[in-house]
Design a protein around this motif. Structure first.
Motif, PDB file in Angstrom:
ATOM      1  N   LEU A 108       0.837  -1.197   0.000  1.00 21.00           N
ATOM      2  CA  LEU A 108       0.000   0.000   0.000  1.00 21.00           C
ATOM      3  C   LEU A 108       0.874   1.249   0.000  1.00 21.00           C
ATOM      4  O   LEU A 108       1.987   1.229   0.521  1.00 21.00           O
ATOM      5  CB  LEU A 108      -0.914  -0.002   1.217  1.00 21.00           C
ATOM      6  CG  LEU A 108      -1.941  -1.124   1.253  1.00 21.00           C
ATOM      7  CD1 LEU A 108      -2.612  -1.193   2.608  1.00 21.00           C
ATOM      8  CD2 LEU A 108      -2.964  -0.933   0.164  1.00 21.00           C
ATOM      9  N   PRO A 109       0.383   2.372  -0.540  1.00 24.68           N
ATOM     10  CA  PRO A 109       1.194   3.592  -0.578  1.00 24.68           C
ATOM     11  C   PRO A 109       1.487   4.170   0.804  1.00 24.68           C
ATOM     12  O   PRO A 109       2.547   4.738   1.022  1.00 24.68           O
ATOM     13  CB  PRO A 109       0.363   4.572  -1.405  1.00 24.68           C
ATOM     14  CG  PRO A 109      -0.995   3.990  -1.500  1.00 24.68           C
ATOM     15  CD  PRO A 109      -0.899   2.536  -1.224  1.00 24.68           C
ATOM     16  N   ASP A 110       0.575   4.017   1.757  1.00 22.31           N
ATOM     17  CA  ASP A 110       0.782   4.512   3.118  1.00 22.31           C
ATOM     18  C   ASP A 110       0.750   3.345   4.092  1.00 22.31           C
ATOM     19  O   ASP A 110       0.013   2.378   3.889  1.00 22.31           O
ATOM     20  CB  ASP A 110      -0.311   5.523   3.503  1.00 22.31           C
ATOM     21  CG  ASP A 110      -0.189   6.817   2.722  1.00 22.31           C
ATOM     22  OD1 ASP A 110       0.948   7.259   2.498  1.00 22.31           O
ATOM     23  OD2 ASP A 110      -1.232   7.379   2.336  1.00 22.31           O
ATOM     24  N   PRO A 111       1.551   3.421   5.160  1.00 21.80           N
ATOM     25  CA  PRO A 111       1.596   2.301   6.099  1.00 21.80           C
ATOM     26  C   PRO A 111       0.254   2.097   6.819  1.00 21.80           C
ATOM     27  O   PRO A 111      -0.323   3.031   7.350  1.00 21.80           O
ATOM     28  CB  PRO A 111       2.694   2.682   7.090  1.00 21.80           C
ATOM     29  CG  PRO A 111       3.019   4.104   6.832  1.00 21.80           C
ATOM     30  CD  PRO A 111       2.466   4.487   5.511  1.00 21.80           C
ATOM     31  N   VAL A 112      -0.210   0.856   6.796  1.00 23.75           N
ATOM     32  CA  VAL A 112      -1.458   0.464   7.448  1.00 23.75           C
ATOM     33  C   VAL A 112      -1.149  -0.733   8.337  1.00 23.75           C
ATOM     34  O   VAL A 112      -0.375  -1.609   7.960  1.00 23.75           O
ATOM     35  CB  VAL A 112      -2.535   0.085   6.402  1.00 23.75           C
ATOM     36  CG1 VAL A 112      -3.772  -0.474   7.064  1.00 23.75           C
ATOM     37  CG2 VAL A 112      -2.891   1.285   5.555  1.00 23.75           C
TER      38      VAL A 112
END
Length: 183
Positions: A108-112
């Motif tokens: 994913l583009p942002d950490p989740v």
């Protein structure tokens, strides 16, 4: 008497120089009203930008929930019936590296991060999934309801049949811990 006529004549003439103060006052009113309108426009623009950021974060969390439930369905169906706290106990079901990718997807583009997964028995079976978007100044958390269906066979693990957004958690605490599965 002539003197009284002169005084009387002066009184009847309009005072000189009243146009400049009137024009200055009118221009000040226009400047202040235009500044007020500009401030209102900037405030609305700021509000819309914040709303767009929030919608984008909600969309990122929903995408992450779809990714996690898709991976659970395709690669780790044996984990669907177990709470997240029990996922690392059975290495035959899911290797540690695959489990780490499931808990914190790197694609994913942002950490989740997956904070909570808890299956709830009943009709229809379902599970609660909580994810956190950690890239924001205040981490955003969202809760999802995962609709499950029994497996094709009696001994088969459940399968995912739906995903519903339950909304952002805001300052709310995480859902209650899952009861430990019976051995």
């Amino acid at each position: 008497m002539l003197r009284s006529l002169r005084l009387h004549g002066r009184r009847s003439r309009p005072p000189q120089g009243f146009v400049l103060p009137l024009a200055a006052t009118a221009s000040m009113v226009l400047v202040l009203s235009s500044l007020s309108l500009q401030a209102m426009a900037l405030q609305e623009r700021s509000r819309l930008a914040a709303l767009q950021r929030l919608r984008s974060q909600e969309d990122q969390l929903m995408s992450a929930a779809q990714l996690v439930t898709g991976r659970l369905q395709r690669r780790h169906r044996c984990l669907l019936a177990l709470p997240a706290s029990a996922w690392g106990q059975d290495a035959s079901c899911s290797p540690a590296a695959a489990l780490a990718e499931l808990l914190e997807p790197a694609t994913l583009p942002d950490p989740v991060r997956l904070l909570h997964y808890c299956p709830q028995p009943g009709e229809p079976p379902q599970a609660t999934l909580v994810l956190e978007l950690a890239s924001t100044p205040t981490p955003r958390r969202a809760s999802f309801r995962v609709a499950l269906a029994p497996g094709e066979r009696q001994d088969a693990p459940p399968r995912v049949v739906g995903l519903q957004d339950q909304g952002l958690l805001g300052g709310q605490a995480l859902p209650a811990p899952c009861p430990e599965p019976a051995p």
